[in-house]
Scaffold this active site. Sequence first.
Site: not given
Length: 428
Positions: A13, A18, A40-41, A238, A413
């Site tokens: 996470d 991004k 999850g992206h 994991t 940012v």
Amino acid sequence: MGNKVVVGTQWGDEGKGKITDMLARTADVVVRYGGGNNAGHTVIVDGKKFELHLIPSGILYPEKVNVIGNGVVVDPEALVEEMNMLKEEGISLNNLYVSETAHVIMPYHRLLDKLEEKRKGDGKIGTTGRGIGPAYTDKVARRGLRVIDLLDEDTFYEKLKLALDYQNLLLEKVYQVEPMDIKEIMAQYKEYIEVLRPHVTNTSLLLDEAIKEDKKIFFEGAQGTLLDIDYGTYPYVTSSNPTAGGVCTGTGVGPVWIDDVIGVVKAYLTRVGEGPFPTELNNDIGDKLRDKGHEYGVTTGRPRRCGWLDIPILKHAVRVNGLTELALTKLDVLSGLREVKVCTGYRYGDRLIEEFPGNIDILSGCEPVYEVLPGWDDDITGVREYGDLPENARRYVKLIEDMVKVPVTIIGVGPGRKEAIRREKEVN
């Protein structure tokens, strides 16, 4: 660009989606090398949000080849669902390839995952319940099914029958639940197989051809270093290797073809699930970070535990991944805090520990040692040049670089792809 790997440096996470989206735009091939749909992206393109769990984020660009490597455990139901979601958004899937030797998550894997967590009670690990661990267990125990095993109906039946002989014994004798029916599983998976069939190939050969043609390959990591089966906070990890070493075994690409390893580090720390977390903030600041940073799991929706940045963890990630540069995300979330703390080491009894301990019992007993920096009030979401950041924000970045000896080349940012500062790799 060369061939690049993006890895998470923390408990996942970190904002890899991004950074991946930013960097994958200059690549020809984008590859997932490990994990499953427990990752999850979130990728935002032209104001539209896409949540991807299995498919590489390069799928949003039709000119790029996208590969799900052999190190990934593939849930056909989840993959087809994700493919359908993308189709509905007008995204082409002609550039998607799935390794024929990737292992497959079966219905009994998901069931066993949930039953085992329930059996453990208070000792549970906090899995996503998606069958990832049981699928990797079967892979190592040499009783798993691979994508290629599903393509021929007779082969699928024979291999599934052998697998169910064992799995149903486990379900009935250990967990006291009803056995699974082979015909039901065959019927369910037949539909998925036909959707996936055109995309299945020898992806190691495909990647080798790309290398020979001097194509730029981007390896997209899932989860994070501290969730690695070997280098994470075992057993709260994991079942795969999200670290950079997993690229080679999870894709069939040798280490000599990797040019850069970029570590994604969130400006603060989060964790989902159980396990020790020395800098965790169970107070108003932790709540503020969670709310402002929207710290809820993409895959599970679970609220994430929040805390201050931990340098020993980051140094550990630098070492085991061979990081060549860092991408610092969510710096904007720290805006408005009167002071910002950075953990530079741990106090364990009368000892000062400056490196991340491999012993989880020691980690559980560690108290963080902080360096306290003044905060900043400015809204930095519009900043695109490093020199335009508030002085105290630059001090924060410099402290990280000085302590881990790796340059910060990207600073996030804001949530959008363009809300970032790019810097040259060489940092004074």
